[in-house]
Design an enzyme around this catalytic site. Structure first.
Site, PDB file in Angstrom:
ATOM      1  CG  ASP A  51      -1.780   1.229   1.316  1.00  0.00           C
ATOM      2  OD1 ASP A  51      -2.931   1.149   0.853  1.00  0.00           O
ATOM      3  OD2 ASP A  51      -1.318   2.277   1.828  1.00  0.00           O
ATOM      4  CE1 TYR A  56       0.514   7.780   2.727  1.00  0.00           C
ATOM      5  CE2 TYR A  56       0.950   5.530   2.031  1.00  0.00           C
ATOM      6  CZ  TYR A  56       0.157   6.431   2.690  1.00  0.00           C
ATOM      7  OH  TYR A  56      -0.984   6.001   3.318  1.00  0.00           O
ATOM      8  CE  LYS A  85      -3.893   4.703   0.836  1.00  0.00           C
ATOM      9  NZ  LYS A  85      -2.457   4.380   0.844  1.00  0.00           N
ATOM     10  CG  HIS A 117      -4.856   9.636   0.532  1.00  0.00           C
ATOM     11  ND1 HIS A 117      -3.493   9.674   0.370  1.00  0.00           N
ATOM     12  CD2 HIS A 117      -5.040   9.092   1.748  1.00  0.00           C
ATOM     13  CE1 HIS A 117      -2.899   9.175   1.434  1.00  0.00           C
ATOM     14  NE2 HIS A 117      -3.823   8.825   2.289  1.00  0.00           N
TER      15      HIS A 117
END
Length: 291
Positions: A51, A56, A85, A117
């Site tokens: 994931d 990120y 996402k 997200h």
């Protein structure tokens, strides 16, 4: 190298796609060396789901790590499940391009799951009525990507029951997954019930309460009963309910520990004990104020 037989359980999503119930979360996991170490350890002990998200800032490093390490374990792209996402900054007109950028970063021809997200657009007030329009516009773009095969399943993250009801009124492809904070101190009972009623798989993030629950007295008691770690007990609590988990870990020891959750079971009394005094506590973001 002899590969340990994976004991991973799976769930079949509402469109027929098979998804592992346990995956490796990569939030705050950055840098090529860190990703290679984590992915190597995860693949070795049986993880088949990873994931990530655009925010990120590790999609490229994760993609390189998977490309480098899958052959080591005799695996190919089709053997793993990759989730990414849509950034809140790209909610609205930029949704399609953002997804295609994530595919490029990951070096993939398709994503197994792509999530919106956050239900609000970055830079807008939470109560801005345009948030719903941006969500709807994003979903239409993602439906097009779904129909072309660029995304195998669609879902949302941090949506409330109201956001989900709005989505079902306008979508042609219903969400397959809802990813939210969920643990014994934030059980998300209403959302769990909604998901069961509407055929949406609930996947938990922050299963360990951002680490705070690892030291909780009741959690430690249950862990001692089973001779397990607190993290294993917290993950098992979710899995027993059919809730997916994506614990983030960076060290091989912790990654392996988090995967060893399939060979014990919590009793009803133990699950009740994990609730503590019943007071709910949210460790992450609260989306309830987003219009």
């Amino acid at each position: 190298m002899e590969l340990q037989e994976a004991q991973q359980e799976t769930v079949t999503l509402n469109n027929g796609v098979t998804m592992p119930l346990l995956g490796l979360g990569t939030f705050r996991l950055r840098g090529p060396e860190n990703l290679i170490q984590a992915v190597d350890a995860a693949l070795e002990c049986g993880y088949r789901s990873f994931d990530t998200a655009f925010v990120y800032r590790n999609e490229g490093d994760l993609g390189h790590a998977l490309h480098q390490l899958l052959p080591k374990y005799g695996l190919s792209r089709s053997d793993i499940f990759i989730t990414s996402k849509l950034s809140p900054a790209d909610l609205g007109p930029g949704a399609c391009d953002a997804c295609l950028k994530s595919l490029t970063e990951l070096g993939c021809e398709y994503l197994d799951l792509y999530l919106i997200h956050w239900p609000g657009k970055q830079g807008w007030r939470s109560d801005d009525a345009r948030n719903q329009m941006a969500r709807d516009e994003s979903w239409k773009a993602l439906e097009n990507l779904y129909h072309t095969g660029k995304v195998k399943a669609l879902g949302v993250s941090n949506y409330t029951e109201a956001h989900l009801a709005q989505l079902l009124e306008s979508c042609s492809v219903p969400p397959a997954v809802l990813q939210v904070e969920c643990h014994p101190r934030l059980q998300q009972t209403v959302l769990v019930g909604w998901c069961k009623q509407n055929g949406v798989h609930l996947q938990a993030y922050s299963s360990l309460g951002c680490g705070d629950l690892l030291r909780d007295e009741e959690v430690c008691k249950v862990a001692n009963i089973h001779g397990r770690t607190s993290s294993q007990v917290l993950l098992r609590w979710a899995l027993q309910q059919g809730v997916g988990v994506i614990p983030k870990a960076s060290t091989p020891t912790r990654i392996k520990e988090n995967f060893q959750v399939w060979d014990f079971k919590l009793s009803h009394e133990e699950a009740e004990m994990l609730k503590g005094d019943g007071t709910e506590k949210r460790y992450c973001w609260d989306p309830s104020g987003v219009a």
